[in-house]
Design a protein around this motif. Structure first.
Motif, mmCIF file in Angstrom:
data_model
loop_
_atom_site.group_PDB
_atom_site.id
_atom_site.type_symbol
_atom_site.label_atom_id
_atom_site.label_comp_id
_atom_site.label_asym_id
_atom_site.label_seq_id
_atom_site.Cartn_x
_atom_site.Cartn_y
_atom_site.Cartn_z
ATOM 1 N N LYS A 92 139.083 12.288 30.891
ATOM 2 C CA LYS A 92 137.754 12.114 31.499
ATOM 3 C C LYS A 92 136.794 13.210 31.039
ATOM 4 O O LYS A 92 135.653 12.940 30.647
ATOM 5 C CB LYS A 92 137.864 12.115 33.026
ATOM 6 C CG LYS A 92 138.494 10.871 33.617
ATOM 7 C CD LYS A 92 138.516 10.961 35.137
ATOM 8 C CE LYS A 92 139.083 9.699 35.753
ATOM 9 N NZ LYS A 92 139.076 9.756 37.235
ATOM 10 N N LEU A 95 135.836 12.837 27.365
ATOM 11 C CA LEU A 95 134.885 11.741 27.175
ATOM 12 C C LEU A 95 133.518 12.124 27.710
ATOM 13 O O LEU A 95 132.483 11.777 27.121
ATOM 14 C CB LEU A 95 135.408 10.486 27.878
ATOM 15 C CG LEU A 95 134.579 9.208 27.731
ATOM 16 C CD1 LEU A 95 134.366 8.851 26.261
ATOM 17 C CD2 LEU A 95 135.250 8.045 28.461
ATOM 18 N N TYR A 100 134.380 11.985 21.342
ATOM 19 C CA TYR A 100 135.024 10.683 21.309
ATOM 20 C C TYR A 100 136.303 10.674 20.478
ATOM 21 O O TYR A 100 137.284 10.016 20.841
ATOM 22 C CB TYR A 100 134.038 9.637 20.799
ATOM 23 C CG TYR A 100 132.782 9.555 21.626
ATOM 24 C CD1 TYR A 100 132.830 9.246 22.980
ATOM 25 C CD2 TYR A 100 131.533 9.805 21.063
ATOM 26 C CE1 TYR A 100 131.688 9.179 23.757
ATOM 27 C CE2 TYR A 100 130.377 9.742 21.818
ATOM 28 C CZ TYR A 100 130.454 9.434 23.162
ATOM 29 O OH TYR A 100 129.320 9.379 23.917
ATOM 30 N N TRP A 107 143.035 8.159 25.855
ATOM 31 C CA TRP A 107 142.833 6.922 26.602
ATOM 32 C C TRP A 107 143.757 5.818 26.102
ATOM 33 O O TRP A 107 144.208 4.972 26.889
ATOM 34 C CB TRP A 107 141.374 6.476 26.523
ATOM 35 C CG TRP A 107 140.454 7.316 27.345
ATOM 36 C CD1 TRP A 107 139.452 8.136 26.911
ATOM 37 C CD2 TRP A 107 140.468 7.444 28.769
ATOM 38 N NE1 TRP A 107 138.835 8.761 27.966
ATOM 39 C CE2 TRP A 107 139.439 8.360 29.123
ATOM 40 C CE3 TRP A 107 141.248 6.880 29.780
ATOM 41 C CZ2 TRP A 107 139.175 8.705 30.444
ATOM 42 C CZ3 TRP A 107 140.980 7.230 31.098
ATOM 43 C CH2 TRP A 107 139.962 8.127 31.422
ATOM 44 N N SER A 125 141.358 2.892 32.197
ATOM 45 C CA SER A 125 141.685 3.528 30.918
ATOM 46 C C SER A 125 141.187 2.686 29.743
ATOM 47 O O SER A 125 140.603 3.212 28.791
ATOM 48 C CB SER A 125 143.193 3.744 30.809
ATOM 49 O OG SER A 125 143.646 4.591 31.845
ATOM 50 N N ASN A 128 137.336 3.000 29.538
ATOM 51 C CA ASN A 128 136.884 4.255 28.941
ATOM 52 C C ASN A 128 137.243 4.336 27.464
ATOM 53 O O ASN A 128 136.505 4.929 26.674
ATOM 54 C CB ASN A 128 137.479 5.433 29.711
ATOM 55 C CG ASN A 128 136.747 5.688 31.019
ATOM 56 O OD1 ASN A 128 135.546 5.471 31.121
ATOM 57 N ND2 ASN A 128 137.472 6.131 32.038
ATOM 58 N N LEU A 131 134.530 2.466 25.829
ATOM 59 C CA LEU A 131 133.306 3.265 25.761
ATOM 60 C C LEU A 131 133.353 4.230 24.586
ATOM 61 O O LEU A 131 132.386 4.350 23.823
ATOM 62 C CB LEU A 131 133.117 4.031 27.072
ATOM 63 C CG LEU A 131 131.927 4.986 27.140
ATOM 64 C CD1 LEU A 131 130.609 4.223 27.056
ATOM 65 C CD2 LEU A 131 131.982 5.826 28.412
ATOM 66 N N THR A 175 132.059 -2.574 33.121
ATOM 67 C CA THR A 175 132.913 -2.968 32.001
ATOM 68 C C THR A 175 132.372 -4.232 31.334
ATOM 69 O O THR A 175 132.342 -4.341 30.100
ATOM 70 C CB THR A 175 134.349 -3.206 32.489
ATOM 71 O OG1 THR A 175 134.773 -2.090 33.272
ATOM 72 C CG2 THR A 175 135.293 -3.383 31.318
ATOM 73 N N VAL A 247 128.429 4.335 31.654
ATOM 74 C CA VAL A 247 129.422 5.405 31.758
ATOM 75 C C VAL A 247 129.943 5.443 33.198
ATOM 76 O O VAL A 247 129.162 5.509 34.140
ATOM 77 C CB VAL A 247 128.798 6.766 31.382
ATOM 78 C CG1 VAL A 247 129.816 7.888 31.594
ATOM 79 C CG2 VAL A 247 128.303 6.752 29.947
ATOM 80 N N VAL A 249 132.899 7.479 34.008
ATOM 81 C CA VAL A 249 134.019 8.387 33.769
ATOM 82 C C VAL A 249 134.433 9.076 35.060
ATOM 83 O O VAL A 249 135.593 9.039 35.467
ATOM 84 C CB VAL A 249 133.654 9.428 32.696
ATOM 85 C CG1 VAL A 249 134.826 10.376 32.467
ATOM 86 C CG2 VAL A 249 133.268 8.744 31.389
#
Length: 648
Positions: A92, A95, A100, A107, A125, A128, A131, A175, A247, A249
């Motif tokens: 977390k 990110l 990234y 992740w 998971s 993210n 993302l 999502t 986002v 996170v």
């Protein structure tokens, strides 16, 4: 594979050829924390809580240092629980600082190996991971990851009741929006339309499907079925999608929309797509923009942040037209009688589309016949039900209710004011429909429930009440800007698979305002209609009670204040209109604000007269609005009503 071996592999991926904290300015306290891997369970537990606090405070460098220490110690101790939680915290924080390349392998491991027994953590998971992949422009793999996340979110929501499903979707909807961004980035705009449709009104769709067969599974609409809906209902479907950074996170991010996606599905099957940059138009808060537009329509003074959109137009209604309609004007039908069905999202549900004005001063209702719906799937189900109801309810009388003997709101010491104009309205409409109205003492819940299930037309001319939690606004956010969050008070909840009831407290106070950012507080089914109280009934027909009914109504008209409002969620507006649709009504006509008695009566009488002439509900409402506008020109008098569901 042992934890120590996995640790070694992840360290290689995470650290590369440099020390973990090389790019991060560590404090002396953090440096000290990094010197000792030999920690007992209690110390690791303390550090995990410290990491949570650092994440919540935005101290991502500190969180990385803390979680790395727990991570190393847990691996050495073969403590799977602490190891996995430390890795989750590290992922977390990494990110969050937008590293990234380092976040992706963590992740991936969490999604595919460590958290596979817990659907909500697996979904989190994968989301993210998607993302991070999106920001590295690995769109194909991001698409896969987000599809996996959504599949797990669907499992989390399965078998929950209606309001719990809505609440969970509030936590998970980012999502679906992120997947739309990934697909649009690849030029897959039609696939993004399917995702956008799938991401709205799902709880309502499930209720409607189970009315016919409790064991039936809600089908996902294909692109061809969306086209088929536009063709069979002879309507141009306009579906709006709002997307932001998406986002989630930490779990408390605001995610204000910065882009507007618009899909237009024409009756001949053609699909158009437009993308509007909200930031380029200087729209920092679309909700505030909508709020100003509505207040302008009802001649109400606006408070709160200023809105200075750089769009053409001298009024908010003109600027809103430029934002929502002008980009797709070339895709809309030219004939005024041709129907346009809007499927809004978020604050756009509250937009008075009929009152939007183009550069020539022409209102949208003058150019098009308008309707709205929570989703394409709801349109299809409402139309199917309308065909069934038309064949079965012709022998029953309409139910017309007007001006009950008003009940008293519990917090007040006097009844709601009488509505003599509503009584006159009900008498005229009942005469047009060849029935007798229920007025005053006769307009009780007990009497109404005797005939409401079989009535083909239901009309309420009474007070509508919007009984939302006074500590939250219509979007479920705290009305107090500087109120401490749950995390400030030491309560950490990761959104995605959690619902919190209205009985929950934090420090002895109701938990809802403190948890508003996490969106875990169960959504309330807001709204009520005022009826005559009796010894057995309090005089309020609530949204909860309405949703439990089984209606055969082809048309429900709520000629009352604010009946089109409610709690605005990612699943649609939760209020009276939704409850009537969930109970089986094919079409619901509701108001977005309170309008004066005289124009309401004129509009309603005209609506039923036009409906008797040709049977087209959407066209009848348009003609009634235009007729009322001739006598009462200001939009507050004629633009409040909107039609939801089947337009025919």
């Amino acid at each position: 594979m042992k934890l120590a071996t996995t640790l070694s592999l992840l360290l290689t991926l995470f650290l590369g050829n440099s020390a973990l904290t090389t790019p991060i300015a560590a404090t002396p306290q953090q440096q000290l924390a990094q010197t000792n891997d030999d920690l007992d369970w209690e110390r690791r537990h303390e550090l995990r809580w410290q990491g949570l606090e650092q994440l919540s405070d935005g101290d991502y460098a500190g969180a990385i240092a803390t979680y790395e220490q727990v991570w190393r110690s847990a691996a050495a101790a073969e403590d799977y629980f602490d190891y996995t939680n430390a890795l989750l915290g590290l992922a977390k924080a990494t990110l969050a600082i937008k590293d990234y390349d380092r976040a992706i392998p963590m992740w991936e491991v969490l999604a595919t190996r460590f958290l596979t027994k817990y659907e909500h953590k697996t979904a989190l998971s994968f989301a993210n991971l998607g993302l991070a992949l999106y920001h590295t422009q690995d769109y194909e793999k991001a698409e896969w990851a987000l599809q996996e996340a959504i599949a797990n979110w669907e499992i989390v929501r399965a078998d929950r009741d209606d309001l719990e499903q809505i609440t969970l979707f509030e936590q998970q909807s980012y999502t679906y929006r992120l997947l739309q961004k990934v697909l649009v980035a690849q030029g897959k705009t039609e696939e993004a339309l399917v995702v956008a449709e799938f991401s709205r009104g799902q709880a309502l769709v499930e209720q409607l499907v189970q009315q016919y067969d409790p064991n039936d599974v809600v089908p996902d609409l294909t692109l061809e079925e969306i086209r088929q809906t536009a063709r069979e209902q002879d309507t141009t479907i306009v579906l709006y999608g709002l997307v932001g950074e998406e986002v989630r996170v930490v779990g408390t991010e605001a995610n204000l929309p910065n882009e507007l996606f618009i899909w237009v599905v024409q009756p001949d099957g053609r699909i158009g797509f437009r993308n509007v940059d909200l930031a380029a138009a200087n729209i920092t808060s679309l909700r505030h923009f909508v709020h100003r537009t509505r207040n302008e329509a009802v001649r109400r003074h606006s408070e709160g942040p200023e809105v200075n959109a750089t769009l053409p137009g001298d009024t908010f209604s003109e600027q809103m037209y430029q934002l929502l309609i002008e980009p797709i004007a070339d895709l809309l039908p030219s004939a005024p009688q041709a129907q346009v069905t809007f499927i809004p999202q978020d604050a756009l549900f509250l937009v008075p589309f009929a009152a939007l004005k183009d550069a020539n001063g022409t209102y949208l209702i003058e150019k098009h016949t308008l309707a709205s719906a929570p989703s394409v799937q709801v349109m299809r189900l409402a139309e199917d039900d309308a065909n069934n109801n038309t064949a079965t309810n012709g022998s029953h009388a309409p139910l017309i209710v007007g001006n009950p003997n008003m009940p008293t709101i519990p917090e007040q010491d006097r009844p709601l004011i009488p509505l003599p104009a509503a009584e006159a309205e009900a008498k005229v409409i009942a005469k047009l429909l060849g029935t007798e109205p229920l007025l005053r003492e006769a307009a009780s819940e007990t009497q109404i429930l005797k005939t409401i299930s079989e009535a083909p037309i239901i009309h309420f001319a009474t007070h509508g009440l919007l009984d939302l939690d006074s500590q939250l606004n219509i979007y479920g956010d705290s009305v107090v800007d500087d109120l401490p969050t749950a995390r400030d008070l030491g309560v950490f909840i990761t959104p995605g698979g959690t619902t919190v009831s209205d009985r929950t407290t934090i420090d002895g106070l109701p938990a809802a305002p403190f948890l508003s950012r996490e969106k875990v507080f169960v959504v309330e089914l807001a709204g009520a209609l005022a009826l005559t109280p009796t010894a057995r009934a309090d005089g309020f027909l609530t949204s909860q009670e309405i949703a439990q009914l089984e209606l055969a109504a082809d048309l429900v008209v709520l000629s009352a204040c604010d009946t089109g409002q409610g709690r605005v969620t990612d699943d649609g507006v939760v209020g009276l209109a939704r409850s009537f649709m969930a109970a089986g009504a094919d079409t619901v006509v509701v108001s977005l604000w309170a309008i004066p008695d005289a124009p309401t009566a004129k509009l309603m009488v005209s609506f039923y007269q036009k409906l008797a002439e040709h049977g087209d509900k959407a066209q009848a409402l348009r003609e009634a609005m235009l007729a009322t506008k001739e006598t009462y020109p200001h939009p507050m008098n004629w633009a409040a009503f909107t039609l939801m569901g089947s337009p025919l």
